[in-house]
Design a protein around this motif. Sequence first.
Motif, mmCIF file in Angstrom:
data_model
loop_
_atom_site.group_PDB
_atom_site.id
_atom_site.type_symbol
_atom_site.label_atom_id
_atom_site.label_comp_id
_atom_site.label_asym_id
_atom_site.label_seq_id
_atom_site.Cartn_x
_atom_site.Cartn_y
_atom_site.Cartn_z
ATOM 1 N N PHE A 79 -0.609 -12.812 3.986
ATOM 2 C CA PHE A 79 0.531 -12.372 4.899
ATOM 3 C C PHE A 79 1.671 -13.190 5.085
ATOM 4 O O PHE A 79 1.537 -14.324 5.098
ATOM 5 C CB PHE A 79 -0.167 -12.040 6.185
ATOM 6 N N THR A 122 -2.318 -5.593 9.291
ATOM 7 C CA THR A 122 -3.900 -5.849 8.960
ATOM 8 C C THR A 122 -4.563 -4.434 8.661
ATOM 9 O O THR A 122 -5.220 -4.454 7.584
ATOM 10 C CB THR A 122 -4.572 -6.496 10.163
ATOM 11 N N TYR A 132 -3.294 -3.283 5.443
ATOM 12 C CA TYR A 132 -3.967 -3.973 4.317
ATOM 13 C C TYR A 132 -5.535 -3.561 3.968
ATOM 14 O O TYR A 132 -5.806 -3.455 2.858
ATOM 15 C CB TYR A 132 -3.875 -5.289 4.567
ATOM 16 N N GLU A 133 -6.266 -3.418 5.298
ATOM 17 C CA GLU A 133 -7.583 -3.007 5.053
ATOM 18 C C GLU A 133 -7.844 -1.816 4.098
ATOM 19 O O GLU A 133 -8.550 -1.673 3.484
ATOM 20 C CB GLU A 133 -8.362 -2.956 6.344
#
Lengths: 166, 261
Positions: free
Chosen positions: B216, B252, B255-256
Amino acid sequence: MDRQTLLAELPRLRRYARALVGERCAADDLVQDTLERAWARFGQWRADGDLRPWLFAIMHNLRMDQLRKPRLDLVPIDDDVPELPVRANQSDRIEVADLAAALAQLPEEQRAVLLLVTLEEMRYADVASTLGIAVGTVMSRLSRGREHLRQILAGEAPSPQLRVVR
Amino acid sequence: MNSSPVTDADLHAFLDGELPPERHRAVEVWLAAHPDGARRLESFREQQRALRRMFAPVLDEPLPEALIQASRSPIAAPRARPRRPWLQLVAAVLMTCTGVAGGWIARGQQDAVGMAAVVPLPRQAAVAHVVFSPDVKRPVEIRAEHEEQLITWLSKRLGTAVRPPRLTAQGFELIGGRLLPGNTGPVAQFMYHDASGQRLTLYVSTENASNRDTAFRFAQEGPVNVFYWIDGKFGYALSAGIPKDTLAGIATAVYEQLESR
């Protein structure tokens, strides 16, 4: 010619370009080219003349140049993405999508005359001077354009390809 | 002259108010006695109404910034150098609408003077965010109601499957998405909003040639905070005018979700 008067003409230039070209971005690009050329030829504009016909004539000439040149292929967008302003109205007897497709099938020269008369409500004589053709030609193109459109919408003429990639 | 037969040209001229008054009256009389002719005239009138109705909304559309700029005299107002470089990028993005018209490549090259040839991902994303997220009427090209259509279309144009992540758990709903020009080809933008109307965009580029994944990264472009990362050929950038910490949490989650596919 100043900024305010030009700005005031923009909605009508955009409407005509959209109807003529069909696709929003390409139509706005044509309007932008028209504005740029208008400023470049600012000296040729007669202050006592009407701005609107002059701008439409510039746009017409640019469009003719554009059609003569080979262009990048458009990517046909399927999936029924509406590209034209759609005002849903169940009572419309002519469906917007049909009309847009039919309009796109007209030869450009007929479409231009039809749109200047219909949308711009220009007099035949003004259409003639804007497009640089005779009044008789305006009338015959108008007559053929309207008849052609009527036939397509009535399903009388064979419609070749609804989405034409030009 | 008034007794001469009514031709098709007369019908059109009648409709357009181009006939002299006497001839106009003569055509009226003729129409009353010729229902076929009257029907024909009516079909042209209906066509005229339909065309006007179809294109009337264009008159009310907000004017594109590029056109407002172009209305300005190039002599009276030489293009001012914007103090904030991202404003210049906004202009460039708006100008290269699609690239369908002939002139755009030349224009783009002119505009590239004084501007990096390749715009970094976070900046591209921030500019796209600044341009489209304030748009009330048309923030996206295809709305979330047609999500499948949106996915199909964007995947096809990007040449690879793309799908907007669900951010409901983070309080954001998908508004829709659009296609944009990136450095060398198409990129996608998905837009979300929360209950307060705060908008967030996820910019998805497939232009990454280096194929080096990154962690990131954070960037601030004017009022916009951006988290971005590279994953294979994909570059992702999440932009919003919200605090860095909040944005990090959402990044986050994005992204997950992308990883778990």
